[in-house]
Design an enzyme around this catalytic site. Sequence first.
Site, PDB file in Angstrom:
ATOM      1  N   HIS A   1      -6.940  -4.971  -1.150  1.00  0.00           N
ATOM      2  CA  HIS A   1      -5.750  -4.775  -2.048  1.00  0.00           C
ATOM      3  C   HIS A   1      -4.632  -5.813  -1.367  1.00  0.00           C
ATOM      4  CE1 HIS A   1      -2.807  -2.909  -4.566  1.00  0.00           C
ATOM      5  NE2 HIS A   1      -2.090  -2.211  -3.404  1.00  0.00           N
TER       6      HIS A   1
ATOM      7  N   ASN B   1       1.966   3.225   9.912  1.00  0.00           N
ATOM      8  CA  ASN B   1       1.120   4.117   8.768  1.00  0.00           C
ATOM      9  C   ASN B   1      -0.163   4.834   9.420  1.00  0.00           C
ATOM     10  OD1 ASN B   1       3.258   4.227   6.921  1.00  0.00           O
ATOM     11  ND2 ASN B   1       2.025   2.783   5.415  1.00  0.00           N
TER      12      ASN B   1
ATOM     13  N   ALA C   1       5.701  13.815  -0.893  1.00  0.00           N
ATOM     14  CA  ALA C   1       6.467  14.008  -2.293  1.00  0.00           C
ATOM     15  C   ALA C   1       7.316  12.997  -2.602  1.00  0.00           C
ATOM     16  CB  ALA C   1       7.018  15.516  -1.734  1.00  0.00           C
TER      17      ALA C   1
END
Length: 310
Positions: A176, A96, A11
């Site tokens: 990317h 991550n 969020a």
Amino acid sequence: MARKKITIVGAGNVGATAAHIAATRELGDIVLIDIVKGLAEGKALDIAEAGPVQLFNSSITGTLNWEKTALSDIVIVTSGLARRPGMSRDDLLAKNVQIVKDVSEKIVKFSPESIVIVVCNPLDAMVYAVSKITGFAHNKIMGMAGALDSARFCFFLAEELGVSVKDIKCVLMGGHGDDMVPLPRLTSVSGIPVIELLGENKIAEIIERTRKGGIEIVNLLGYSAYYAPAAGAVKMAEAVLNDKKAVISCCAYCDNEYKVGGLFVGVPVVLGKDGVEKIIKLNLNEAEQVQFEKSLSHVKQLVTKVDELL
């Protein structure tokens, strides 16, 4: 007919913005989940209270509880650490991977039939990690990279040419990162090849700015971009949920295509109700193929590190 269910993991700036965009487009009912107590709940309530103003009717739930995400049609994974000035996407890898591992295991438990769109960096490596951990069919896992990079390339071209961004269509491939492969030969302005409108040096400058587009914003803000990444993720989700058969560049699984050999990397695809429904095969010229292989080699290095971490 039951409305579609979209879970957005994380969020923070990207996740909350994606939730807002998805709500305004009324793509379905949204569950925003985070590990920080009150964060997802507060942002979901704030977005919901914009509904009477913006006239959207999506249900938005903020939660810490993964049970509320059960049976989602789409899961957008934005959780993970964001880049800071001086930090490369590779620096994010170890931390991550562990975050994505935990999220992936919960996706398998609560939404085993979902299609997953990965947003966190380093993108290509995180998509691979989600695929490996979930064991989902390759067409159901994809990464939001090309949609963002294409948008940046289109914007910079439109700015230079003084034309509408709506008139520019472009193709990007590869990982990317700083070695992504924009393809000016296949980029057009209302059908006019961009190479007819701009000189080689100017195009090269715009390509370089596109490659550095993420860090340009990090250096300005002190944290990562979120409006454009969120918009790219929602564009992909909308293509899947509404079976649009949209042609979008994204991080997708390739085997024989482009001689990738079984990795997730940026290529143009068709997105529909089954996820990545087709890899579009382009005839790259020699220079483009060399650039793509260079970018792919970096993706392979990251994937090797992911295997070691898992």
